[in-house]
Design a protein around this motif. Structure first.
Motif, mmCIF file in Angstrom:
data_model
loop_
_atom_site.group_PDB
_atom_site.id
_atom_site.type_symbol
_atom_site.label_atom_id
_atom_site.label_comp_id
_atom_site.label_asym_id
_atom_site.label_seq_id
_atom_site.Cartn_x
_atom_site.Cartn_y
_atom_site.Cartn_z
ATOM 1 N N LEU A 1 0.631 -2.592 12.405
ATOM 2 C CA LEU A 1 1.063 -2.014 11.127
ATOM 3 C C LEU A 1 2.533 -1.609 11.193
ATOM 4 O O LEU A 1 3.308 -1.854 10.259
ATOM 5 C CB LEU A 1 0.205 -0.797 10.762
ATOM 6 C CG LEU A 1 -1.276 -1.051 10.523
ATOM 7 C CD1 LEU A 1 -1.954 0.230 10.043
ATOM 8 C CD2 LEU A 1 -1.488 -2.167 9.502
ATOM 9 N N PRO B 1 -3.285 -7.381 9.493
ATOM 10 C CA PRO B 1 -2.542 -6.698 10.542
ATOM 11 C C PRO B 1 -2.205 -7.709 11.624
ATOM 12 O O PRO B 1 -3.097 -8.316 12.204
ATOM 13 C CB PRO B 1 -3.531 -5.650 11.062
ATOM 14 C CG PRO B 1 -4.558 -5.515 10.001
ATOM 15 C CD PRO B 1 -4.639 -6.827 9.309
ATOM 16 N N GLN C 1 0.474 -6.866 7.486
ATOM 17 C CA GLN C 1 0.104 -5.668 6.740
ATOM 18 C C GLN C 1 0.998 -4.522 7.191
ATOM 19 O O GLN C 1 1.210 -4.330 8.388
ATOM 20 C CB GLN C 1 -1.366 -5.308 6.965
ATOM 21 C CG GLN C 1 -1.817 -4.162 6.061
ATOM 22 C CD GLN C 1 -3.326 -3.966 6.082
ATOM 23 O OE1 GLN C 1 -3.963 -4.014 7.129
ATOM 24 N NE2 GLN C 1 -3.897 -3.756 4.908
ATOM 25 N N PHE D 1 -1.920 -0.716 4.329
ATOM 26 C CA PHE D 1 -3.226 -0.352 4.888
ATOM 27 C C PHE D 1 -3.791 0.875 4.162
ATOM 28 O O PHE D 1 -4.984 0.924 3.839
ATOM 29 C CB PHE D 1 -3.143 -0.067 6.386
ATOM 30 C CG PHE D 1 -4.387 0.626 6.892
ATOM 31 C CD1 PHE D 1 -5.586 -0.075 6.995
ATOM 32 C CD2 PHE D 1 -4.379 1.984 7.195
ATOM 33 C CE1 PHE D 1 -6.747 0.566 7.401
ATOM 34 C CE2 PHE D 1 -5.531 2.631 7.603
ATOM 35 C CZ PHE D 1 -6.729 1.919 7.706
ATOM 36 N N GLN E 1 -5.203 -0.235 0.991
ATOM 37 C CA GLN E 1 -6.423 -1.031 1.206
ATOM 38 C C GLN E 1 -7.610 -0.122 1.533
ATOM 39 O O GLN E 1 -8.684 -0.257 0.949
ATOM 40 C CB GLN E 1 -6.185 -2.018 2.350
ATOM 41 C CG GLN E 1 -7.351 -2.965 2.563
ATOM 42 C CD GLN E 1 -7.288 -3.658 3.918
ATOM 43 O OE1 GLN E 1 -6.552 -3.234 4.809
ATOM 44 N NE2 GLN E 1 -8.042 -4.726 4.060
#
Lengths: 292, 315, 283
Positions: free
Chosen positions: B91, B251, B262, B267, B270
């Motif tokens: 990330l 990711p 990502q 994230f 999401q």
């Protein structure tokens, strides 16, 4: 000898002037890249969305089929959200600004508040979403409701309103303070009757610009749970809601191309609202600018 | 007392009226005392907001780190929360990749725009172009996301045929377009505050405009320019919607801009939109990632403030 | 505090030979004028910079007192001390006393707001509020709780008449005061100060930003106003002081050098420094 030397300088001079001209062109070109993309963006959105922009679109809510979907529920949700944001952020923001400009003495604590506000302005909006999720959704137990979203957004734009209001208050000439205090008016009378009215156009302009930022904000609303499939208008502060940018995001994220046209139509409405708000801000500024 | 005021034949005596009103204005006096406290209270709300952010992030992160070791979190290289893998590196990598692309786009374009506006453009041109450029900063990020996905990606696909629908390149590129006005506007302010006397000194020696820019204006405005870039980078790190929509949800620890990645922010979106139950490890991971993001942006903002305070040019 | 001031006073006057020539008491008694304000041993500091040194001065009732001196001599600071406007600068400290009709204005029980309704002020450049002429003049009364329309109407009319601008503005009471000429604005500001019927009016270089015609109108007005009010006027213009004032005070470097009947001061100055100033040898 001398003549040759002069010749050389002349030649070099020409080279330098040419270089300057070339770079000037490059600088202009670089500036136009931003402008070109702005035009492309508007063009793209218009051509994609205009076909879906009709009366039906303006008056209906989310729907399972692109042809039936509309922006109405999202638009009203956004307007109600902005009303909550405006009430809280303006009261708290203007009050903070008055405190900082008119009452606070120059000490460490005041400086701390100032630094804090400028740092708050740099916190990513999604972090405000996490703040709202913990406090408003869970600790205050509002759930995924209009008031939770509104309060989160109010905190998000608070720094912008404080700073704009501070600037507006600062631009009121010291003469007016003196005139009012010299009449035997108290400090608060001076602020309420002279300083605030004189600063009002600046405060209004700043507030509208801050609100226009809030109305397009998507990320924090997603975190505090603005829903996508809401078919009725919210009927209380504790009702579930949706907002324009949430609808646009939802439609954009769908794979079928038709949904992108629906999203495009929503963007046209959103941009139109932004344009309207900013025009009002500019109008207020121009109308009152000559006064002070 | 006050005989001087009873002017000839005048039935009205304002000072007497004022005197009489004085007796009943205790309410006004009370307001005068209460108001500053109310205002202070409002000013403190912004401090409470900061405290609230720190409290939220710390408390929930601590909850997270009681389930997942902090060492695994920061050293692990695989992020797959739904199968219990919490290595945040992909990330962070995704965020840095986006930021890098955005910086590569925005810094040259923004700086060149600033030079054009501050040094080359005449007043009329500047007054038209600058506000238009600033419109770029006022466009909602969800609109940029839409633009990245439906226009920029297809545009790049015509150059790089095997580019996926979701990729770091178009996300980062559009983030870059978005932060151009930040770099341009703040840098232009810095260049504008360079006094004309310095420029005139160089012109007096026969320098061309370009030489004045390179040898006088840029060095003199350097701290303002650097601060503007740092602020813009901080903005790119925290940007959410563009990357959520256009850069994907994979990711992926890579520096290949054509791949789907990502970011930290993506994230969080999401996980918040998915079926994340309150109190689950994934729920807490939102805050651990949020904390990391917050530290990044706060560090950048403090750095920008430090630069512009420490190296402030005194003319 | 007093100790510091005494020391400073000594060091100050040490180099200069003369003590301030303050108010020739015999003359004052002859005219049997009462004093509206009395300043005793006033010292004032901005932080650690002393701006006023041991000022002693009695302000006569219903007369025009002019204060002259070169710029930076403390005349403006002094006049702002009389209604405590000087305290808008937070680092100001004072010692000594100022009495308004025998009440100490620095006394904690004596409210600043009350003082300022008694001691009004007109400022250097016209500073009307961005409101209508009517609202400007009605501001003071309203702030002090007068709300009745008829009363306010009467006050506004009377104040504008007293400021000699009623005839010019009676049909434009709703116009924004910002739209008026500089001279009109300044007379509206005077009307605004008159509206609460103060006892004393302080004028801080009220004509310095006005054209000659507006200036002469304000000067005439001052002559009228002294029938009802005690006026203290700061001016950088010696001719103006000579034209309109009854008594004149000369300030230099924060000291009150000489204070006398205007005619005496200009024709027969007692202090060398006063003579140098009025004959134009410095300043």
């Amino acid at each position: 000898m001398l003549g040759q030397n002069e010749e050389g300088i002349k030649k070099r001079m020409e080279g330098r002037v040419l270089k300057n001209k070339i770079m000037a062109g490059l600088f202009f070109l670089a500036t136009s890249v931003g402008l070109i993309f702005l035009v492309l963006l508007f063009y793209r959105v218009l051509t994609q969305g205009i076909g879906y922009l009709n009366w039906n679109y303006l008056t209906s809510g989310p729907a399972p089929y692109p042809e039936e979907a509309g922006i109405w529920v999202g638009m009203i949700g956004s307007i109600m959200l902005m009303a909550i944001v405006a009430i809280f952020s303006v009261i708290i923001g203007v009050a903070s600004a008055i405190y900082l400009e008119e009452y606070a003495s120059q000490n460490k604590f005041t400086e701390f508040i100032r630094v804090n506000i400028s740092n708050l302005a740099g916190v990513p909006s999604i972090v405000f979403g996490l703040l709202g999720l913990t406090f408003f959704v869970y600790i205050f137990n509002f759930g995924y409701t209009l008031i939770a979203g509104g309060l989160t957004m109010a905190l998000l734009i608070l720094p912008v309103i404080v700073v704009a209001s501070q600037e507006a208050l600062r631009s009121v000439p010291i003469d007016l303070h003196q005139a009012s205090l010299g009449m035997g008016a108290t400090k608060w009378q001076t602020i309420a009757r002279v300083i605030l009215p004189a600063a009002l156009p600046g405060i209004l302009t700043g507030t509208i610009i801050a609100l226009s930022r809030a109305i397009g904000e998507t990320a924090p609303l997603i975190i505090v749970g603005a829903a996508t499939a809401i078919y009725t208008l919210p009927d209380s502060l504790l009702a579930k809601y949706t907002a324009m940018p949430i609808q646009i995001y939802n439609w954009t994220a769908r794979p079928q191309e038709e949904w992108q046209f629906v999203a495009g139509a929503g963007i046209i409405i959103l941009l139109a609202v932004l344009l309207l708000m900013n025009s009002i801000a500019v109008l207020i500024r121009n109308k009152f600018q000559q006064r002070l | 007392m006050d005989k001087g005021l009873q002017s000839e034949g005048n039935k009205l005596n304002v000072q007497d009226l004022i005197e009489r009103n004085k007796q009943k204005t205790t309410f006004g006096q009370r307001i005068e005392k209460v108001i500053p406290w109310f205002l202070l209270l409002c000013a403190i709300i912004s401090v409470l907001t900061t405290v609230g952010i720190l409290f939220t992030l710390l408390r929930e992160s601590i909850g997270f780190f009681s389930n997942v070791s902090i060492i695994d979190f920061y050293t692990g290289t695989s992020w797959s929360p739904w199968s219990g893998e919490y290595g945040v590196a992909p990330l962070i990598g995704g965020t840095l990749l986006i930021t890098l692309i955005a910086t590569v786009v925005a810094v040259p374009l923004g700086l060149m725009s600033a030079i054009f506006l501050s040094e080359y453009a005449n007043d009329k041109v500047r007054r038209v172009i600058k506000p238009i450029l600033e419109v770029l900063a006022g466009i909602p990020t969800v609109v940029y996301g839409y633009f990245a996905l439906t226009f920029v990606t297809p545009m790049f696909q015509s150059i790089i045929p095997d580019l996926g629908i979701f990729n770091a390149l178009s996300g980062g590129f559009v983030v870059g377009i978005m932060i151009i006005p930040m770099v341009a506007s703040l840098s232009e302010d810095a260049m504008n505050s360079v006094p004309n006397a310095l420029r005139e000194g160089a012109y007096g020696l026969g320098a061309t405009k370009l030489e004045v820019v390179y040898k006088v204006v840029l060095p003199a405005a350097l701290s303002g320019i650097v601060a503007s870039i740092v602020l813009a980078i901080s903005r790119a790190i925290g940007e959410t919607m563009i990357v959520t929509i256009a850069a994907g949800a994979t990711p992926n620890l890579t520096f290949d801009p054509t791949e789907s990645i990502q970011t930290m922010t993506a994230f969080i979106v999401q996980a918040a939109t998915g079926d994340t139950t309150f109190g689950s490890t994934i729920y807490y991971s939102l805050y651990a990632v949020g904390m990391t993001l917050f530290v990044f942006t706060l560090g950048m903002n403090l750095l920008a403030q430090y630069i512009s305070r420490k190296f402030r040019e005194e003319y | 505090m007093t100790k510091i001031s005494e020391e400073t006073q000594e060091t100050r006057t040490g180099g200069l030979t003369s003590k301030p020539v303050v108010d020739r008491k015999d003359k004052q008694q002859k005219r049997e004028s009462k004093n509206v304000m009395q300043v005793e041993d006033l010292n004032l500091w901005y932080g650690s910079n002393q701006a006023l040194y041991e000022i002693n001065m009695d302000v006569p009732e219903k007369r025009v007192t002019a204060i002259i001196g070169p710029s930076g001599c403390g005349k403006s600071t002094f006049i702002k001390t009389l209604n405590r406007m000087v305290e808008m600068v937070p680092i100001v400290k004072t010692s000594g006393s100022i009495k308004y009709r025998d009440q100490d204005i620095f006394n904690g029980n004596f409210k600043q707001e009350y003082l300022r309704t008694k001691v009004g002020m007109v400022f250097q450049s016209p500073n009307p509020f961005p409101k209508s002429v009517y609202d400007n003049v009605a501001y003071g009364p309203r702030v002090h709780g007068i709300k009745k329309k008829e009363v306010l109407d009467e006050i506004v009319e009377k104040s504008l008449k007293d400021a000699a601008i009623w005839d010019e503005l009676k049909d434009r009471l709703d116009a924004n005061a910002y739209g008026l000429s500089g001279g009109q604005q300044q007379r509206v500001c005077i009307a605004r100060a008159l509206a609460v019927e103060p006892d004393v009016i302080l004028m801080d270089e009220p004509t310095s930003s006005l054209d000659p015609i507006s200036t002469s109108k304000v000067e005439e007005l001052v002559q009228e106003l002294k029938k009802k009010y005690s006026i203290i006027i700061v001016t950088h213009n010696m001719q103006q002081a000579a034209r309109i004032s009854d008594k004149t005070a000369f300030f230099l470097n924060g000291e009150l050098v000489e204070f006398a009947e205007t005619d005496d001061l200009f024709q027969n100055p007692q202090d060398k420094r006063t003579e140098d100033y009025i004959t134009g040898r410095f300043g």
